[in-house]
Design an enzyme around this catalytic site. Structure first.
Site, PDB file in Angstrom:
ATOM      1  N   ASP A 257      63.342  50.189  55.584  1.00  8.96           N
ATOM      2  CA  ASP A 257      63.183  49.422  54.348  1.00  8.96           C
ATOM      3  C   ASP A 257      64.570  48.976  53.861  1.00  8.96           C
ATOM      4  OD1 ASP A 257      61.626  48.368  52.283  1.00  8.96           O
ATOM      5  OD2 ASP A 257      61.877  50.140  51.021  1.00  8.96           O
TER       6      ASP A 257
ATOM      7  N   ASN B 296      54.616  47.861  48.773  1.00 12.07           N
ATOM      8  CA  ASN B 296      55.584  48.964  48.771  1.00 12.07           C
ATOM      9  C   ASN B 296      55.404  49.772  47.490  1.00 12.07           C
ATOM     10  OD1 ASN B 296      56.452  47.586  51.042  1.00 12.07           O
ATOM     11  ND2 ASN B 296      58.615  47.937  50.612  1.00 12.07           N
TER      12      ASN B 296
ATOM     13  N   THR C 175      57.595  54.412  44.433  1.00 11.33           N
ATOM     14  CA  THR C 175      57.643  55.096  43.128  1.00 11.33           C
ATOM     15  C   THR C 175      56.436  56.016  42.957  1.00 11.33           C
ATOM     16  OG1 THR C 175      58.982  53.420  42.051  1.00 11.33           O
ATOM     17  CG2 THR C 175      57.563  54.725  40.616  1.00 11.33           C
TER      18      THR C 175
HETATM   19 ZN   LIG Z   1      61.888  47.242  47.962  1.00 13.27          ZN
END
Ligand SMILES: [Zn+2]
Length: 231
Positions: free
Chosen positions: A6, A177, A180
């Site tokens: 990522d 994505n 969190t």
């Molecule tokens: Zn990102």
């Protein structure tokens, strides 16, 4: 399933990932001007495709904090549909991360986090490859409630509504994505165990519940994305 890098910072980092066996990589040169972003990304595409690895790149700039990236509100800009079309054609990437209102992290700044669905539609019409939405965490209510109950200070944490994600999928979003939410899940498990069992010092037990919450969140996301029960 892939092992994905990522936000690869540069060519060198991507090469290290390829050598380590990653099967999908992202090059994030979105902080550079358009032409430089194209140049950097193209170089990565050439190398990664030579060994059969797919490439994600980013156009536009998301607000927020994530690992090695910190972007202020003033530095944010949303993806331009025409530029996106050119970018994909010139670089030959396999999937494109776009900025359409979401931001990295659990604190989405002023106002309600949003998705610019109209912009997404425009991009989707012009771009023939799958689109990626970073900053797509929802900060699920049950997770936040449980975290607050352990004494975590996360009152301001907020995320993208499930409805917005559902609406974005038919318009081309093929990857979300949600780090969190995963971080919150793991932290919840750890916090619960250490606060409820102050005598516990076995890391396997302390981390175990975090893993269970991770599974729960991932299952919910699969359901949200419609990948459960599909033949
Ligand atoms: Zn990102």
């Amino acid at each position: 399933m892939v092992l994905h890098l990522d936000h690869g910072a540069d060519f060198k980092m991507v090469m290290q990932a390829l050598r380590a066996g990653f099967t999908s990589v992202m090059i994030d040169a979105s902080h550079h001007p358009f032409e430089e972003n194209v140049r950097e990304t193209k170089k990565v595409v050439e190398a990664a495709h030579a060994v059969g690895v797919s490439v994600e790149a980013e156009l536009g700039r998301l607000q927020g904090i994530e690992d090695n990236i910190q972007v202020s509100e003033a530095e944010t800009f949303l993806t331009d549909p025409e530029e996106a079309e050119r970018f994909v054609a010139e670089t030959g990437i396999d999937y494109l991360a776009i900025a359409i209102g979401t931001s990295h992290g659990a604190y989405k700044g002023k106002g309600r986090p949003y998705i610019d669905h109209k912009r997404l539609e425009e991009i989707s019409k012009r771009v023939p490859i799958p689109l990626v939405l970073h900053g797509a965490s929802g900060v699920p209510a049950w997770l936040k409630e449980k975290l607050l109950a352990t004494g975590a200070e996360l009152k301001e944490a907020t995320g993208i509504h499930d409805e917005d994600i559902r609406k974005a999928i038919p318009n081309g979003i093929a990857k979300i994505n949600i780090d969190t939410d995963l971080r919150l899940a793991m932290t919840l498990g750890i916090r619960e165990v250490v606060t409820q069992n102050p005598k516990e010092f076995d890391p396997r037990k302390i981390l175990g519940r975090g893993r269970e919450y991770l599974k729960q969140v991932i299952r919910e996301k699969f359901t949200l994305m419609g990948t459960v029960g599909r033949a």
